[in-house]
Design an enzyme around this catalytic site. Structure first.
Site, PDB file in Angstrom:
ATOM      1  N   HIS A 184       0.827  -1.219   0.000  1.00  0.00           N
ATOM      2  CA  HIS A 184       0.000   0.000   0.000  1.00  0.00           C
ATOM      3  C   HIS A 184       0.859   1.266   0.000  1.00  0.00           C
ATOM      4  O   HIS A 184       2.036   1.223   0.263  1.00  0.00           O
ATOM      5  CB  HIS A 184      -1.041  -0.011   1.128  1.00  0.00           C
ATOM      6  CG  HIS A 184      -0.525  -0.124   2.520  1.00  0.00           C
ATOM      7  ND1 HIS A 184      -1.344  -0.100   3.629  1.00  0.00           N
ATOM      8  CD2 HIS A 184       0.736  -0.263   3.015  1.00  0.00           C
ATOM      9  CE1 HIS A 184      -0.617  -0.207   4.714  1.00  0.00           C
ATOM     10  NE2 HIS A 184       0.629  -0.313   4.377  1.00  0.00           N
ATOM     11  N   GLU A 185       0.215   2.368  -0.359  1.00  0.00           N
ATOM     12  CA  GLU A 185       0.922   3.655  -0.535  1.00  0.00           C
ATOM     13  C   GLU A 185       2.047   3.567  -1.563  1.00  0.00           C
ATOM     14  O   GLU A 185       3.087   4.213  -1.413  1.00  0.00           O
ATOM     15  CB  GLU A 185       1.500   4.159   0.803  1.00  0.00           C
ATOM     16  CG  GLU A 185       0.489   4.491   1.856  1.00  0.00           C
ATOM     17  CD  GLU A 185      -0.472   5.599   1.439  1.00  0.00           C
ATOM     18  OE1 GLU A 185      -0.123   6.384   0.537  1.00  0.00           O
ATOM     19  OE2 GLU A 185      -1.570   5.643   1.988  1.00  0.00           O
ATOM     20  N   GLY A 186       1.850   2.772  -2.579  1.00  0.00           N
ATOM     21  CA  GLY A 186       2.871   2.651  -3.626  1.00  0.00           C
ATOM     22  C   GLY A 186       3.728   1.424  -3.386  1.00  0.00           C
ATOM     23  O   GLY A 186       4.465   1.348  -2.422  1.00  0.00           O
TER      24      GLY A 186
END
Lengths: 614, 614
Positions: B461-463
């Site tokens: 998550h978040e990239g």
């Protein structure tokens, strides 16, 4: 289908399994009988295992106080496996077996492991029966082993105890002679056992009429105390329900009680139990203790059990490999179908993406290809190693005297690698399979998170990574004057010499030769002071490097087999194998430098750190 | 307590956080106010978070068709956090904040992350409100941000869509002006949104009176079609329940509907949702679509959101770090108390163990110490990096013009590392924590398996790792003429020069200098052909090596701070820090060679492999 063709190539083109049929023991066999076995296993795995892999994860075993409750699919998978004859595939005809080469048995079992690793625990049953075949009396073979092979009963290995996990010398289960006539018991000298066993897989269930526990326990010495260390350990058959010499249940429940189930991170289809032996829940025949029958000689329990443990360790390696392979195939399919983003193009800093184009499938991204090829290199390489070890088992049993002796020695050295390497790197492969799926990989809607959880056990059970590493560097590479290591080096050099003659492989042959020399040098440096505390302080990094060299050798040797079959690489799958081989040499083998550096320098940074400083 | 003293050392002795109190914005603060905040957070984490970490794992969020059901402990943890004032700790006094340095806020939040990462999602609420503070109107700040900071409402980030995970340019959610008067809406230009958002953490729940969604959507161009690429993306506030300009609920439910919960491998305390915007489940004000208010200018949505994403990425790094730290401390305690086996002694091949001695605690085994020191080096190093980045955020906001400019540039380069490195190596730390526990680590009776599962999300998550690596090598190290990389190198060289003057550190300073040169060379080689396909084919190995060099620098710099405080290393904890620093240089930094080799040679083994060959 892809798994089958990979196995077929390794089995027939690389390991020349068909040639085993020329040996007397396997004279009735041919490639067509081998293929028939694999067809059957592939089908059962597809029909009875794969569809229920998530079911056994979600419907964990429950204990209602009396019985273990398992989902129906587990019964059906067990039944189908037993009916296939695979429990006794490698046994003699007179034991009801098929005299199948172990190599083929191991290959056929791969399909089950890939489909659902935890729905069955048949390896334990086969392994248990094999140990009885190797060390038991004729009566024990006929009563216990035969009824395990034919599927009536299941088997366990009851070694660990709550206070003695990896340290078997500390087991506290006691076995005392059961009455004055204990030695005249037809099933073997009769003892009464008391103690607790922990982590016993399939330690209780209703899948079979009976369960045959193979239990390590200590017989007290003349002073009434257990003999300290491993020398005091003996091996016993302790059936859940007592039986007569015809293998019929007598109607008496033995005093083996399920004390609890361990609730695990993964591998949930298989019950994992704490068993109490002889604590009085099921008093039997008017005395206390669970009734057990000695196998082999008193004090030789560990030796007998090791017979079972070595094959079990290779099986664990195969389990880890197949979990990795299942993740590889799942993530490959996902990558081929999931549209997302666009490959980079254009100049530096341009962002390099043209949003007006439709999205690509993620297999078109370089980093996804990297994660796929890494998985392929790990898992197909590990599979090749596992099958090679299986082939050595056949050499040991049916080769010439020299072949058999060599195979035994090579197996000694390779077993810790066959167990540890897949359990570490095919776990890493599973993590890459999750990564390829992105957020979906993290959900229970896709299978890869379960593979990763299931696989985490493999670095622990059947001897932890640390235990395997001590075995490798503390024993296997120095035993018999270093002959095992020398023999392995000779084999590796044979491959190197052949690869030097192939233009595509020559540079890798040289790279492997340097790596092999580095491992040899590190082995000497580790032991240069003769102090095991220094030598073994970095046994795990040593094992990681050793494993990578072994796998590089395996890949180079597989590369030779590919080129021998398809020199122009006309077939895409062969180009894939060669790419995995190159991946291993470009991306993986260079890692050994960092691992060996601390071994060579006998780095004591960790070992010498005082407890208070953590 | 051990975590607190580690944080205290890094904060006060290494990062000189106390000196921040001399800046005007923080003039009311001092070490004692910082300590008071940390005391409060440590207490709340201990009382309201830690005891319920397993509860939120076992009692996964449920959706009954109308409402999300969460365990009571989640409500109490949320309430205690909001009451502590931490949601607005860094805000201005007039927004109800404490004007706390971000460094201290980040340090204090560590206690919650270590105690239970998923019971709360307060970072999302703060981050959401921060984005509104940066890009919203005064009215949006007063109505939405203020009510998030004061704890009445919660916030989300709604970016991803089912068909567009990492690829935001492909989002399909549309926003159309809501009537002719849409621009005269007091809460901001009013639109109607339609689309589906996936992976939305805390996307629905009953923890707060309202939920403020920050949603990325595309406003159709003059031709009625959405503008392709990221340039068409705008940002909207979409409240779950409509509110007036005083922040009072109007009684109208907005058309934001929970379509389903994702069932995850870990991080289970936080709902993860699929949300439908404007599909008609809750028709509102006689037209179709969910009502949303534009934030910032049309087409600048991604820019506004990035403001939130950078801090979120550092927070994810901290989450990963604290999960690692929790596992480290749990396995340390286990190792100090669990008796098992005996350390090796004696000569080679002797087995080297005397079974007559009592069992040792496992911390006495060299390999267990290795696994503990590895965890310590990973997690304390990652913590130091995360706090260093937090300190840069303070420099950026309150330093001199030059300091602020430098801090911004350094943060650009370091953010992908602060996010990716802990998510990879503190996950590895969690695996080692399991390994130390043996079979127990694999059961749900011990906390370490959950840490490992929870941590696996952080690489996604978040990239994802792949996205971070492209950001690093494809953008950050080459942007602004390579100034960011140059500035980082200058900082690293400053540390190297200081370390050269310390006898204990000089050899490591030289090692780091060589490693830095290697990374610099690899960066040039990667881009030597100017072809991003070649440069970025091995972006992830590049990021791994880059991260290891950054961490080696951090450890060397921490080592300097240790020696500055306690030159004789009289205190055990300081000897521990120096051992972790040595561990990093002996065992970890040498790994960069293998990673960089494929970068330097622009190895296309993976990128060029045809799909059919997998």
């Amino acid at each position: 289908m892809r798994l089958r063709s990979t196995i077929d190539f390794l089995l027939y083109d690389w390991l020349q399994a068909e040639s085993l049929a020329s040996r007397p023991r396997f004279a009735d066999h041919s490639r067509s009988t081998f293929d028939a076995v694999m067809d059957t296993c592939e089908r059962i795995a597809r029909e009875k295992y794969a569809p229920f892999n998530r079911t056994v994860d979600l419907q964990e075993p429950q204990f209602d106080g009396e019985k273990v409750i398992l989902p129906q699919c587990t019964y059906e998978a067990r039944e189908a496996y037993a009916e296939s004859g695979m429990l006794s595939a490698a046994q003699d005809y007179e034991m009801g077996g098929m005299q199948l080469p172990y190599t083929v048995e191991a290959a056929a079992n791969c399909f089950f492991a890939a489909a659902s690793i935890s729905i069955g625990s048949n390896m334990l049953t086969s392994g248990n029966a094999n140990a009885i075949m190797a060390h038991g009396t004729e009566m024990q073979k006929q009563v216990f082993a035969a009824n395990e092979f034919n599927g009536r009963w299941a088997g366990t290995m009851a070694l660990s105890e709550p206070q003695a996990g990896s340290s078997l010398s500390d087991i506290a289960t006691r076995a005392e002679p059961d009455g004055a006539d204990f030695e005249s018991e037809a099933l073997g000298p009769r003892y009464r056992l008391k103690g607790n066993k922990m982590w016993i897989s399939s330690g209780d269930h209703e899948l079979t009429e009976n369960i045959v526990h193979l239990v390590l326990a200590k017989i007290p010495g003349p002073d009434g105390k257990p003999v300290p260390g491993v020398k005091g350990i003996s091996l016993f058959i302790v059936p859940k329900k007592l039986v007569d010499t015809e293998g019929r249940l007598t109607g008496e429940r033995n005093d083996v009680a399920l004390a609890g189930l361990n609730h695990k991170l993964g591998w949930r289809g298989t019950t994992n139990t704490l068993l109490n032996f002889g604590e009085g829940k099921y008093p039997v025949r008017g005395a206390s203790g669970a009734i057990g029958y000695l196998v082999g000689k008193p004090g030789e329990g560990l030796k007998c059990m090791f017979h079972m443990m070595n094959e079990a360790r290779i099986s664990i390696g195969t389990a880890a490999t197949m979990l990795g392979m299942a993740g590889y195939l799942a993530s490959l399919e996902y990558a081929q179908n999931r549209p997302q983003g666009r490959p980079v193009q254009g100049g530096p800093g341009s962002g390099g993406k043209d949003a007006s184009r439709p999205q690509s499938r993620i297999i078109e991204h370089a980093d996804v290809k990297r994660m796929l090829l890494a998985q392929k290199a790990y898992c197909e390489g590990a599979l090749a190693l596992n099958l090679f070890c299986a082939r050595l088992v056949d050499e040991q049993h049916t080769g010439s005297a020299q072949e058999a002796a060599d195979a035994r020695l090579l197996l000694e050295v390779l077993t810790p690698i066959a167990k540890s390497w897949p359990s570490e790197f095919c776990l890493e492969a599973n993590s890459l399979a999750i990564q390829i799926h992105g957020g979906y990989g993290y959900t229970r809607d896709f299978p890869v998170e379960q593979y990763w959880r299931d696989n985490r056990l493999n670095m622990i059970h059947e001897g932890t990574h640390g235990i395997q590493a001590m075995d490798l560097l503390g024993r296997k590479v120095i035993m018999e004057g270093g002959n095992g290591l020398q023999l392995l080096a000779t084999r590796i050099n044979t491959t190197i010499q052949m690869a030097l003659q192939r233009q595509q492989l020559a540079c890798y042959a040289n790279q492997l030769a340097r790596a092999l020399a580095e491992v040899g040098g590190a082995t000497k440096s580790a032991w240069a002071t003769g102090n095991p505390q220094e030598a073994l302080a970095n046994a795990v990094p040593y094992m990681q490097a050793f494993g990578h060299v072994v796998l590089a050798w395996i890949w180079l040797d597989v590369g030779l087999a590919v080129l021998a079959k398809d020199a122009d690489l006309a077939i895409a799958a062969h180009r894939g194998s060669m790419a995995a081989q190159r991946y291993f040499f470009h991306y993986e083998l260079p890692r050994i430098g960092a691992w060996l550096q601390v071994v060579k320098s006998r780095d004591m940074t960790c070992a010498n750190l005082e407890e208070e400083a953590f």
